[in-house]
Design a protein around this motif. Structure first.
Motif, short mmCIF file in Angstrom:
data_model
loop_
_atom_site.label_atom_id
_atom_site.label_comp_id
_atom_site.label_asym_id
_atom_site.label_seq_id
_atom_site.Cartn_x
_atom_site.Cartn_y
_atom_site.Cartn_z
N GLY A 155 55.53 -34.78 -49.03
CA GLY A 155 55.14 -36.17 -49.25
C GLY A 155 54.22 -36.33 -50.44
N ARG A 156 53.28 -35.42 -50.59
CA ARG A 156 52.36 -35.48 -51.73
C ARG A 156 53.09 -35.25 -53.05
N ILE A 157 54.02 -34.29 -53.06
CA ILE A 157 54.81 -34.04 -54.28
C ILE A 157 55.67 -35.25 -54.60
N PHE A 158 56.32 -35.81 -53.57
CA PHE A 158 57.19 -36.96 -53.78
C PHE A 158 56.39 -38.16 -54.30
N ASP A 159 55.22 -38.41 -53.73
CA ASP A 159 54.39 -39.52 -54.19
C ASP A 159 53.93 -39.33 -55.63
N ASP A 160 53.68 -38.09 -56.01
CA ASP A 160 53.18 -37.79 -57.36
C ASP A 160 54.29 -37.82 -58.40
N ARG A 161 55.47 -37.34 -58.07
CA ARG A 161 56.53 -37.16 -59.06
C ARG A 161 57.74 -38.06 -58.86
N ALA A 162 57.87 -38.70 -57.71
CA ALA A 162 59.01 -39.57 -57.40
C ALA A 162 60.35 -38.90 -57.75
N MET A 163 60.51 -37.67 -57.27
CA MET A 163 61.75 -36.94 -57.46
C MET A 163 62.18 -36.34 -56.12
N LYS A 164 63.40 -35.87 -56.05
CA LYS A 164 63.92 -35.29 -54.82
C LYS A 164 63.09 -34.07 -54.42
N VAL A 165 62.70 -34.07 -53.15
CA VAL A 165 61.93 -32.96 -52.59
C VAL A 165 62.62 -32.55 -51.29
N SER A 166 62.83 -31.26 -51.12
CA SER A 166 63.48 -30.74 -49.93
C SER A 166 62.52 -29.87 -49.13
N ILE A 167 62.66 -29.93 -47.80
CA ILE A 167 61.93 -29.03 -46.92
C ILE A 167 62.96 -28.06 -46.38
N LEU A 168 62.68 -26.77 -46.53
CA LEU A 168 63.63 -25.73 -46.17
C LEU A 168 63.08 -24.87 -45.04
N HIS A 169 63.97 -24.48 -44.14
CA HIS A 169 63.64 -23.49 -43.12
C HIS A 169 64.09 -22.15 -43.66
N THR A 170 63.16 -21.21 -43.79
CA THR A 170 63.46 -19.94 -44.46
C THR A 170 63.95 -18.84 -43.54
N GLY A 171 63.56 -18.90 -42.25
CA GLY A 171 63.87 -17.80 -41.35
C GLY A 171 62.88 -16.66 -41.45
N ASP A 172 61.90 -16.77 -42.34
CA ASP A 172 60.87 -15.76 -42.52
C ASP A 172 59.67 -16.12 -41.65
N PRO A 173 59.28 -15.27 -40.71
CA PRO A 173 58.18 -15.62 -39.82
C PRO A 173 56.84 -15.78 -40.53
N LEU A 174 56.68 -15.18 -41.70
CA LEU A 174 55.43 -15.35 -42.44
C LEU A 174 55.40 -16.63 -43.26
N GLN A 175 56.56 -17.19 -43.56
CA GLN A 175 56.66 -18.47 -44.27
C GLN A 175 57.91 -19.19 -43.74
N PRO A 176 57.82 -19.75 -42.54
CA PRO A 176 59.01 -20.34 -41.92
C PRO A 176 59.53 -21.60 -42.61
N PHE A 177 58.67 -22.31 -43.33
CA PHE A 177 59.08 -23.52 -44.04
C PHE A 177 58.55 -23.46 -45.46
N ARG A 178 59.31 -24.03 -46.38
CA ARG A 178 58.83 -24.16 -47.75
C ARG A 178 59.35 -25.45 -48.33
N VAL A 179 58.71 -25.88 -49.40
CA VAL A 179 59.06 -27.12 -50.07
C VAL A 179 59.66 -26.77 -51.42
N SER A 180 60.74 -27.47 -51.79
CA SER A 180 61.42 -27.19 -53.06
C SER A 180 61.73 -28.49 -53.79
N THR A 181 61.60 -28.45 -55.11
CA THR A 181 62.03 -29.56 -55.96
C THR A 181 63.28 -29.18 -56.73
N ASP A 182 63.85 -28.03 -56.40
CA ASP A 182 65.06 -27.54 -57.07
C ASP A 182 66.29 -28.20 -56.44
#
Length: 72
Positions: free
Chosen positions: A32-59
């Motif tokens: 939400g902070r990235i989207f508010d700042d850049r007004a571009m598509k932002v995705s939330i991804l489930h990684t399957g990695d227990p040390l980083q189960p979610f990440r945010v991507s603008t790719d």
């Protein structure tokens, strides 16, 4: 790399701070902070990695594991 992740998990439970920072709620907040700042598509991804189960991507080419998207 997988060997290091297994060893990190074998050392005991994750810290409360890591649990908070790696939560889905935090990923939504960061997206939400990235989207508010850049007004571009932002995705939330489930990684399957227990040390980083979610990440945010603008790719825009990153589709694997997408659980939510914010678009203008």
């Amino acid at each position: 790399m997988e060997f290091l992740m297994i060893n990190a998990l074998d050392r005991g439970p994750l810290s409360p701070k890591r649990s908070e920072l790696c939560s889905r709620e935090n990923a939504v907040r960061v997206a939400g902070r990235i989207f508010d700042d850049r007004a571009m598509k932002v995705s939330i991804l489930h990684t399957g990695d227990p040390l980083q189960p979610f990440r945010v991507s603008t790719d825009p080419s990153c589709h694997a594991g997408v659980i939510a998207e914010m678009v203008a």
